[in-house]
Design a protein around this motif. Structure first.
Motif, PDB file in Angstrom:
ATOM      1  N   LEU A   1       0.825  -1.210   0.000  1.00 35.56           N
ATOM      2  CA  LEU A   1       0.000   0.000   0.000  1.00 35.56           C
ATOM      3  C   LEU A   1       0.855   1.255   0.000  1.00 35.56           C
ATOM      4  CD1 LEU A   1      -2.963  -0.784   2.422  1.00 35.56           C
ATOM      5  CD2 LEU A   1      -3.006  -0.624  -0.066  1.00 35.56           C
ATOM      6  N   SER A   2       1.974   1.234   0.709  1.00 34.25           N
ATOM      7  CA  SER A   2       2.830   2.422   0.754  1.00 34.25           C
ATOM      8  C   SER A   2       3.399   2.749  -0.621  1.00 34.25           C
ATOM      9  CB  SER A   2       3.958   2.234   1.767  1.00 34.25           C
ATOM     10  OG  SER A   2       4.967   1.373   1.271  1.00 34.25           O
ATOM     11  N   LEU A   3       3.579   1.745  -1.455  1.00 36.46           N
ATOM     12  CA  LEU A   3       4.126   1.966  -2.798  1.00 36.46           C
ATOM     13  C   LEU A   3       3.081   2.490  -3.778  1.00 36.46           C
ATOM     14  CD1 LEU A   3       6.346  -1.214  -3.292  1.00 36.46           C
ATOM     15  CD2 LEU A   3       7.073   1.076  -2.603  1.00 36.46           C
ATOM     16  N   ILE A   4       1.828   2.084  -3.604  1.00 40.60           N
ATOM     17  CA  ILE A   4       0.793   2.422  -4.590  1.00 40.60           C
ATOM     18  C   ILE A   4      -0.277   3.354  -4.040  1.00 40.60           C
ATOM     19  CG2 ILE A   4       1.149   0.337  -5.953  1.00 40.60           C
ATOM     20  CD1 ILE A   4      -1.331  -0.871  -4.600  1.00 40.60           C
ATOM     21  N   SER A   5      -0.099   3.835  -2.815  1.00 42.25           N
ATOM     22  CA  SER A   5      -1.124   4.701  -2.229  1.00 42.25           C
ATOM     23  C   SER A   5      -1.132   6.055  -2.913  1.00 42.25           C
ATOM     24  CB  SER A   5      -0.886   4.861  -0.734  1.00 42.25           C
ATOM     25  OG  SER A   5       0.329   5.549  -0.522  1.00 42.25           O
ATOM     26  N   GLY A   6      -2.238   6.720  -2.783  1.00 40.61           N
ATOM     27  CA  GLY A   6      -2.412   8.015  -3.413  1.00 40.61           C
ATOM     28  C   GLY A   6      -3.418   7.909  -4.542  1.00 40.61           C
ATOM     29  N   LYS A   7      -3.792   9.038  -5.043  1.00 41.32           N
ATOM     30  CA  LYS A   7      -4.864   9.109  -6.025  1.00 41.32           C
ATOM     31  C   LYS A   7      -4.436   8.627  -7.411  1.00 41.32           C
ATOM     32  CE  LYS A   7      -8.179  12.461  -7.811  1.00 41.32           C
ATOM     33  NZ  LYS A   7      -8.636  13.840  -7.739  1.00 41.32           N
TER      34      LYS A   7
ATOM     35  N   SER B   1      -2.177  17.988 -12.310  1.00 37.64           N
ATOM     36  CA  SER B   1      -1.216  19.053 -12.594  1.00 37.64           C
ATOM     37  C   SER B   1       0.127  18.437 -12.978  1.00 37.64           C
ATOM     38  CB  SER B   1      -1.048  19.961 -11.375  1.00 37.64           C
ATOM     39  OG  SER B   1      -0.365  19.271 -10.347  1.00 37.64           O
ATOM     40  N   ASP B   2       0.930  19.212 -13.679  1.00 36.48           N
ATOM     41  CA  ASP B   2       2.267  18.745 -14.050  1.00 36.48           C
ATOM     42  C   ASP B   2       3.080  18.409 -12.806  1.00 36.48           C
ATOM     43  OD1 ASP B   2       1.594  19.154 -16.684  1.00 36.48           O
ATOM     44  OD2 ASP B   2       2.940  20.861 -16.992  1.00 36.48           O
ATOM     45  N   LYS B   3       2.949  19.245 -11.776  1.00 37.72           N
ATOM     46  CA  LYS B   3       3.706  19.035 -10.535  1.00 37.72           C
ATOM     47  C   LYS B   3       3.309  17.720  -9.859  1.00 37.72           C
ATOM     48  CE  LYS B   3       4.713  21.113  -6.073  1.00 37.72           C
ATOM     49  NZ  LYS B   3       4.459  22.190  -5.139  1.00 37.72           N
ATOM     50  N   THR B   4       2.019  17.452  -9.792  1.00 35.35           N
ATOM     51  CA  THR B   4       1.539  16.225  -9.156  1.00 35.35           C
ATOM     52  C   THR B   4       1.974  14.998  -9.954  1.00 35.35           C
ATOM     53  OG1 THR B   4      -0.350  17.380  -8.207  1.00 35.35           O
ATOM     54  CG2 THR B   4      -0.516  14.985  -8.370  1.00 35.35           C
ATOM     55  N   LEU B   5       1.837  15.062 -11.264  1.00 33.97           N
ATOM     56  CA  LEU B   5       2.257  13.938 -12.098  1.00 33.97           C
ATOM     57  C   LEU B   5       3.752  13.711 -11.961  1.00 33.97           C
ATOM     58  CD1 LEU B   5       1.798  11.724 -14.149  1.00 33.97           C
ATOM     59  CD2 LEU B   5       1.859  13.460 -15.964  1.00 33.97           C
ATOM     60  N   SER B   6       4.512  14.780 -12.008  1.00 34.46           N
ATOM     61  CA  SER B   6       5.962  14.675 -11.878  1.00 34.46           C
ATOM     62  C   SER B   6       6.367  14.055 -10.542  1.00 34.46           C
ATOM     63  CB  SER B   6       6.592  16.060 -12.031  1.00 34.46           C
ATOM     64  OG  SER B   6       7.983  15.982 -11.940  1.00 34.46           O
ATOM     65  N   SER B   7       5.744  14.489  -9.460  1.00 35.14           N
ATOM     66  CA  SER B   7       6.106  13.943  -8.145  1.00 35.14           C
ATOM     67  C   SER B   7       5.710  12.474  -8.023  1.00 35.14           C
ATOM     68  CB  SER B   7       5.500  14.774  -7.011  1.00 35.14           C
ATOM     69  OG  SER B   7       4.108  14.667  -6.991  1.00 35.14           O
ATOM     70  N   ASN B   8       4.578  12.088  -8.610  1.00 35.73           N
ATOM     71  CA  ASN B   8       4.176  10.683  -8.595  1.00 35.73           C
ATOM     72  C   ASN B   8       5.151   9.833  -9.407  1.00 35.73           C
ATOM     73  OD1 ASN B   8       1.297   9.848  -7.386  1.00 35.73           O
ATOM     74  ND2 ASN B   8       1.230  11.985  -8.003  1.00 35.73           N
TER      75      ASN B   8
ATOM     76  N   GLU C   1       9.532   5.943  -9.605  1.00 31.57           N
ATOM     77  CA  GLU C   1      10.895   5.639 -10.056  1.00 31.57           C
ATOM     78  C   GLU C   1      11.800   5.357  -8.853  1.00 31.57           C
ATOM     79  OE1 GLU C   1      14.341   7.447 -12.997  1.00 31.57           O
ATOM     80  OE2 GLU C   1      12.844   8.816 -12.182  1.00 31.57           O
ATOM     81  N   SER C   2      11.655   6.155  -7.809  1.00 30.67           N
ATOM     82  CA  SER C   2      12.440   5.965  -6.590  1.00 30.67           C
ATOM     83  C   SER C   2      12.163   4.597  -5.950  1.00 30.67           C
ATOM     84  CB  SER C   2      12.121   7.079  -5.595  1.00 30.67           C
ATOM     85  OG  SER C   2      12.748   6.856  -4.371  1.00 30.67           O
ATOM     86  N   ASP C   3      10.915   4.143  -6.053  1.00 29.40           N
ATOM     87  CA  ASP C   3      10.535   2.834  -5.512  1.00 29.40           C
ATOM     88  C   ASP C   3      10.845   1.697  -6.487  1.00 29.40           C
ATOM     89  OD1 ASP C   3       9.599   3.851  -3.091  1.00 29.40           O
ATOM     90  OD2 ASP C   3       7.587   4.205  -3.898  1.00 29.40           O
ATOM     91  N   ARG C   4      11.474   2.040  -7.596  1.00 23.88           N
ATOM     92  CA  ARG C   4      11.933   1.077  -8.619  1.00 23.88           C
ATOM     93  C   ARG C   4      10.769   0.328  -9.279  1.00 23.88           C
ATOM     94  NH1 ARG C   4      14.513  -0.820  -4.297  1.00 23.88           N
ATOM     95  NH2 ARG C   4      14.246  -2.968  -4.916  1.00 23.88           N
ATOM     96  N   LEU C   5       9.611   0.997  -9.398  1.00 27.97           N
ATOM     97  CA  LEU C   5       8.467   0.387 -10.063  1.00 27.97           C
ATOM     98  C   LEU C   5       8.389   0.789 -11.534  1.00 27.97           C
ATOM     99  CD1 LEU C   5       5.768   0.751  -7.293  1.00 27.97           C
ATOM    100  CD2 LEU C   5       7.067  -1.298  -7.911  1.00 27.97           C
ATOM    101  N   ILE C   6       8.983   1.934 -11.869  1.00 28.37           N
ATOM    102  CA  ILE C   6       9.021   2.373 -13.258  1.00 28.37           C
ATOM    103  C   ILE C   6      10.436   2.775 -13.639  1.00 28.37           C
ATOM    104  CG2 ILE C   6       6.620   3.171 -13.184  1.00 28.37           C
ATOM    105  CD1 ILE C   6       7.704   6.061 -13.225  1.00 28.37           C
ATOM    106  N   VAL C   7      10.658   2.848 -14.945  1.00 28.11           N
ATOM    107  CA  VAL C   7      11.948   3.265 -15.485  1.00 28.11           C
ATOM    108  C   VAL C   7      11.720   4.515 -16.326  1.00 28.11           C
ATOM    109  CG1 VAL C   7      13.843   2.609 -17.018  1.00 28.11           C
ATOM    110  CG2 VAL C   7      12.789   0.893 -15.534  1.00 28.11           C
TER     111      VAL C   7
END
Length: 113
Positions: free
Chosen positions: A20-26, A54-61, A66-72
């Motif tokens: 849940l900590s990895l995928i939580s959020g909207k 928003s661009d900022k929200t998408l960027s932070s997600n 990426e930090s959690d190594r789920l995407i490249v």
């Protein structure tokens, strides 16, 4: 009667809590779902897919995933800059879980009592 097992239990120590900590959020699960269906995907394509983000929200997600190594994130050295996102192997391993959520939703979306 007190359940002796639960008094020493800690939800934060569970695998469920970690997942849940990895995928939580909207937006994180939607981003992962989009990458599963359409990868590789560029930033603007993700923004259009998610509609009201928003661009900022998408960027932070994206940075968090990426930090959690789920995407490249793959950056191409060109002008204008081109960046594509795709699932990592670790992210692909999570797709079986998200796919089951999709199946459950399809089977139950019309049957809310």
């Amino acid at each position: 009667m007190i359940n002796n097992y639960i008094k020493d239990a800690n939800f934060e120590d569970t695998g469920f809590s970690y997942t849940l900590s990895l995928i939580s959020g909207k937006h994180k699960m939607v981003i992962l779902y989009c990458l599963m269906e359409f990868e590789p995907v560029r930033f603007n394509e993700l923004r259009r897919y998610l509609k009201n983000i928003s661009d900022k929200t998408l960027s932070s997600n994206l940075k968090a995933l990426e930090s959690d190594r789920l995407i490249v994130r793959k950056e191409f050295p060109q002008i204008p800059p081109k960046v594509e996102y795709s699932l990592s192997e670790r992210g692909r391993s999570l797709m079986a879980v998200l796919d089951r959520l999709c199946v459950w939703g399809e089977e139950n979306k019309g049957s809310a009592d």
